[in-house]
Design a protein around this motif. Structure first.
Motif, short mmCIF file in Angstrom:
data_model
loop_
_atom_site.label_atom_id
_atom_site.label_comp_id
_atom_site.label_asym_id
_atom_site.label_seq_id
_atom_site.Cartn_x
_atom_site.Cartn_y
_atom_site.Cartn_z
N ILE A 73 0.87 -1.18 0.00
CA ILE A 73 0.00 0.00 0.00
C ILE A 73 0.90 1.22 0.00
O ILE A 73 1.56 1.54 1.00
N ASP A 74 0.94 1.90 -1.13
CA ASP A 74 1.80 3.08 -1.32
C ASP A 74 0.99 4.33 -1.02
O ASP A 74 0.20 4.80 -1.83
N ASP A 75 1.19 4.88 0.19
CA ASP A 75 0.51 6.13 0.58
C ASP A 75 1.57 7.15 0.97
O ASP A 75 1.48 7.82 2.00
N THR A 76 2.59 7.26 0.13
CA THR A 76 3.80 8.00 0.48
C THR A 76 3.81 9.44 0.01
O THR A 76 4.80 10.14 0.22
N TYR A 77 2.73 9.90 -0.64
CA TYR A 77 2.77 11.26 -1.20
C TYR A 77 2.92 12.30 -0.10
O TYR A 77 3.68 13.26 -0.23
N ASN A 78 2.20 12.10 1.00
CA ASN A 78 2.30 13.04 2.12
C ASN A 78 1.63 12.42 3.34
O ASN A 78 1.06 11.33 3.24
N ALA A 79 1.67 13.12 4.45
CA ALA A 79 1.08 12.56 5.66
C ALA A 79 0.70 13.64 6.64
O ALA A 79 1.32 14.71 6.71
N SER B 143 -4.53 11.62 8.30
CA SER B 143 -4.43 10.72 7.15
C SER B 143 -3.74 9.41 7.53
O SER B 143 -4.03 8.36 6.96
N MET B 144 -2.83 9.46 8.50
CA MET B 144 -2.23 8.22 8.99
C MET B 144 -3.29 7.33 9.64
O MET B 144 -3.33 6.12 9.43
N LYS B 145 -4.16 7.95 10.42
CA LYS B 145 -5.24 7.18 11.07
C LYS B 145 -6.15 6.56 10.02
O LYS B 145 -6.59 5.41 10.16
N GLY B 146 -6.44 7.31 8.97
CA GLY B 146 -7.27 6.77 7.90
C GLY B 146 -6.60 5.61 7.19
O GLY B 146 -7.24 4.61 6.87
N ALA B 147 -5.28 5.72 6.98
CA ALA B 147 -4.54 4.66 6.29
C ALA B 147 -4.48 3.38 7.12
O ALA B 147 -4.44 2.28 6.56
N ILE B 148 -4.49 3.52 8.44
CA ILE B 148 -4.49 2.33 9.32
C ILE B 148 -5.69 1.45 9.00
O ILE B 148 -5.59 0.22 8.94
N HIS B 149 -6.84 2.06 8.76
CA HIS B 149 -8.05 1.28 8.48
C HIS B 149 -7.95 0.55 7.13
O HIS B 149 -8.53 -0.53 6.96
N VAL B 150 -7.22 1.15 6.19
CA VAL B 150 -7.08 0.51 4.88
C VAL B 150 -6.34 -0.82 5.03
O VAL B 150 -6.79 -1.86 4.54
N ILE B 151 -5.21 -0.82 5.73
CA ILE B 151 -4.46 -2.07 5.86
C ILE B 151 -5.19 -3.04 6.78
O ILE B 151 -5.14 -4.27 6.59
N MET B 152 -5.93 -2.54 7.75
CA MET B 152 -6.70 -3.44 8.61
C MET B 152 -7.82 -4.12 7.83
O MET B 152 -8.20 -5.26 8.15
N ASP B 153 -8.35 -3.45 6.81
CA ASP B 153 -9.45 -4.01 6.01
C ASP B 153 -9.00 -5.09 5.03
O ASP B 153 -9.81 -5.86 4.52
N ILE B 154 -7.70 -5.14 4.74
CA ILE B 154 -7.18 -6.12 3.78
C ILE B 154 -7.15 -7.51 4.42
O ILE B 154 -6.77 -7.66 5.58
N PRO B 155 -7.55 -8.54 3.68
CA PRO B 155 -7.50 -9.91 4.23
C PRO B 155 -6.08 -10.26 4.67
O PRO B 155 -5.09 -9.87 4.05
N LYS B 156 -5.98 -11.01 5.76
CA LYS B 156 -4.67 -11.34 6.32
C LYS B 156 -4.26 -12.74 5.87
O LYS B 156 -4.81 -13.74 6.30
N GLU B 157 -3.26 -12.78 4.99
CA GLU B 157 -2.72 -14.06 4.55
C GLU B 157 -1.56 -14.50 5.44
O GLU B 157 -1.33 -15.69 5.65
N HIS B 158 -0.79 -13.51 5.91
CA HIS B 158 0.32 -13.83 6.81
C HIS B 158 0.46 -12.70 7.82
O HIS B 158 -0.35 -12.60 8.74
N LYS B 159 1.44 -11.81 7.66
CA LYS B 159 1.64 -10.72 8.60
C LYS B 159 1.36 -9.37 7.94
O LYS B 159 1.45 -9.23 6.72
N LYS B 160 1.05 -8.39 8.79
CA LYS B 160 0.82 -7.02 8.32
C LYS B 160 1.85 -6.09 8.95
O LYS B 160 2.02 -6.07 10.17
N PHE B 161 2.55 -5.33 8.08
CA PHE B 161 3.56 -4.37 8.50
C PHE B 161 3.08 -2.96 8.19
O PHE B 161 2.42 -2.72 7.19
N ILE B 162 3.46 -2.02 9.04
CA ILE B 162 3.29 -0.60 8.74
C ILE B 162 4.64 0.08 8.88
O ILE B 162 5.36 -0.15 9.87
N VAL B 163 4.99 0.91 7.90
CA VAL B 163 6.18 1.76 7.99
C VAL B 163 5.69 3.21 8.00
O VAL B 163 5.13 3.70 7.03
N PHE B 164 5.88 3.88 9.12
CA PHE B 164 5.54 5.30 9.26
C PHE B 164 6.82 6.12 9.37
O PHE B 164 7.76 5.73 10.07
N ALA B 165 6.84 7.26 8.69
CA ALA B 165 7.97 8.19 8.81
C ALA B 165 7.46 9.50 9.40
O ALA B 165 6.26 9.71 9.57
#
Length: 513
Positions: free
Chosen positions: A365-371, A375-397
């Motif tokens: 999930i490429d949400d790197t344009y700005n933050a 918008s970070m809180k909104g992006a958290i829900h996007v990755i949480m909504d994705i089906p979990k096949e293995h592990k979920k990582f978040i990289v925040f800067a």
């Protein structure tokens, strides 16, 4: 694109032709000395580090033969170039944009907010483009320099303009509102972007609401009814009686400029959100990990006029809100909701703004344009909504431009993430849980404090540069994993995304090579 005679440009900008043939005509505007030809007006911008007057000779070599200038000098070798002397080149550009806007009858929808302007613009355009010829903001042309150039692109063939209106300092919104003069407008939210400069969210609200300062009696303002500061504004307005005097006295409880108060008294104000009290609201929200469905309800007064189901090919509550704004304006402009629905179904995120890509068994999930924190809180829900096949990582800067509020705002992002995972776990939604949160930068590490203080079971690691994060991912990322990357533009997380995709594309085993 607008067409001007040189003498007309001088009149509109209050300038003086100090050199060259005043009979020339221009059909294009450029602030880049490397873009243009003999029909182009060059506008040299004086920035913090660079004064583009130094590039007038380059513009001449490019073929440009007309330039604005705030100086008296004629660059050597450009003696046959038209120079129009003005007091301030940006002000002159804005005057040209305003002049062209004033001579256009095309409705303009202005969009502002702390986050979500671009996505909201794109969704409104997706809904309206099914039946209208739309002009929409290109790239990041939503500022003091970019917005007037967008206005100069208005043509008679356009049926509506969808224009982002950005600001970061006191007074900026008033200046571009005078240029754009939107007939309709939407405020997506009041967050903390640029709070380092504006100091409080109340100041941010006051500045952003200056976008309505040139509203007329038939103008429309749409507010996010899920946003407390905007709902406060709506409640102040909606509880008043019909007289201007009474409205002005009541709305004075919310700090606004006098022009804004007068404009709000003229306008019709509506709300969108997930609250049934909103003019247009969503319920029955569901996701299958790849798309989102919901039911929208549109009301006129207390009477429900429209109810229909919507499917979006994107995830996240923020996109539901964006879609509601798009549907609202489609209804106002007479676009059949069935057509608007189809346009929204086809909408895809633009690059680096929540773009989801499957790469050789991985999800990026490429949400790197700005933050911003919101918008970070909104992006958290996007990755949480994705089906979990293995592990979920978040990289925040790091989120930049937060000033003295930085530590608190970063901490709240981590706190929010931890609490959302707690709620998901309590609801039996194990597939939503985040496994690892990695941060880059001095400020982003406070996100990890928020995670650790409010949750458990999430691995947290802090890094100081992009290469360290990439090397860590190389040794820990396996097929079936999903990753979200988000940070301020200056942190350049897009470089990690590119390296990551390149590695994943040619991976021949479960680990990244």
């Amino acid at each position: 694109m607008a067409t001007f005679h040189v003498s007309e440009i001088a009149t509109i900008t209050g300038g003086t032709i100090i050199n060259g043939n005043k009979d020339r005509t221009i059909h294009k505007i450029s602030t880049n000395s490397k873009e243009g030809d003999m029909d182009t007006l060059f506008v040299p911008i004086v920035g913090e580090r660079v004064d583009a007057h130094d590039f007038i000779s380059d513009a001449y070599q490019q073929g440009i033969r007309v330039t604005l200038t705030s100086k008296d000098a004629i660059a050597e070798g450009t003696e046959d170039m038209v120079y129009i002397r003005v007091n301030h080149t940006v002000d002159a550009l804005q005057r040209l944009g305003e002049y062209h806007r004033d001579h256009s009858k095309i409705p303009i929808i202005g969009i502002t907010g702390s986050v979500g302007k671009t996505t909201t613009k794109e969704m409104i355009a997706a809904a309206l483009s099914t039946r209208c010829n739309v002009l929409k903001t290109i790239g990041n042309m939503n500022s003091q320099v970019g917005l007037p150039q967008m206005m100069l692109m208005l043509e008679d063939s356009h049926e509506v303009g969808i224009i982002e209106m950005g600001m970061s300092e006191f007074g900026e919104m008033e200046r571009i509102a005078k240029v754009a003069k939107p007939n309709m407008a939407v405020v997506t939210n009041i967050g903390v972007s640029h709070i380092g400069q504006l100091k409080t969210q109340e100041n941010i609200r006051k500045e952003k609401l200056n976008m309505v300062n040139y509203f007329t009696e038939d103008s429309i303002l749409l507010l996010n009814g899920d946003d407390p500061l905007l709902l406060e504004l709506y409640d102040e307005y909606s509880k008043t009686n019909s007289t201007v005097k009474e409205k002005t006295q009541s709305i004075a409880n919310v700090s606004l400029s006098e022009m804004t108060r007068i404009s709000l008294n003229r306008a019709s104000i509506y709300t969108f959100g997930t609250n049934p009290n909103c003019t247009i609201y969503a319920d029955n929200i569901k996701t299958d990990g790849e798309s989102t469905t919901f039911t929208f309800h549109y009301k006129e007064g207390s009477k429900e006029e429209l109810v229909d189901n919507i499917t979006l090919s994107v995830l996240g509550k923020h996109n539901i809100l964006n879609a509601l704004a798009a549907l609202f304006f489609a209804i106002q402009l007479g676009v059949d909701p069935m057509d608007a629905k189809e346009g929204l179904r086809e909408y895809k995120p633009i690059a680096m703004r929540g773009e989801i890509e499957k790469v050789n068994g991985f999800t990026v999930i490429d949400d790197t344009y700005n933050a911003s924190p919101d918008s970070m809180k909104g992006a958290i829900h996007v990755i949480m909504d994705i089906p979990k096949e293995h592990k979920k990582f978040i990289v925040f800067a790091d989120i930049l431009e937060l000033g003295e509020h930085s530590r608190k705002c970063h901490y709240e992002v981590g706190e929010y993430l931890a609490k959302q995972c707690q709620l998901a776990k309590a609801s039996g939604k194990e597939s939503a849980l985040i496994d690892e949160v990695l941060t880059i930068g001095e400020e982003a590490k406070y996100i990890l404090d928020g995670v650790c203080d409010n949750g458990e079971g999430i691995i947290t690691k802090s890094f100081m540069d992009r290469d360290e994060v990439f090397q860590y991912l190389k040794s820990h990322f396996v097929k079936g994993d999903a990753i979200l990357l988000k940070g301020s533009r200056g942190m350049k997380l897009d470089l990690i995304v590119k390296r990551l995709k390149d590695e994943l594309m040619y991976m021949g085993k479960d680990e990244i090579r």
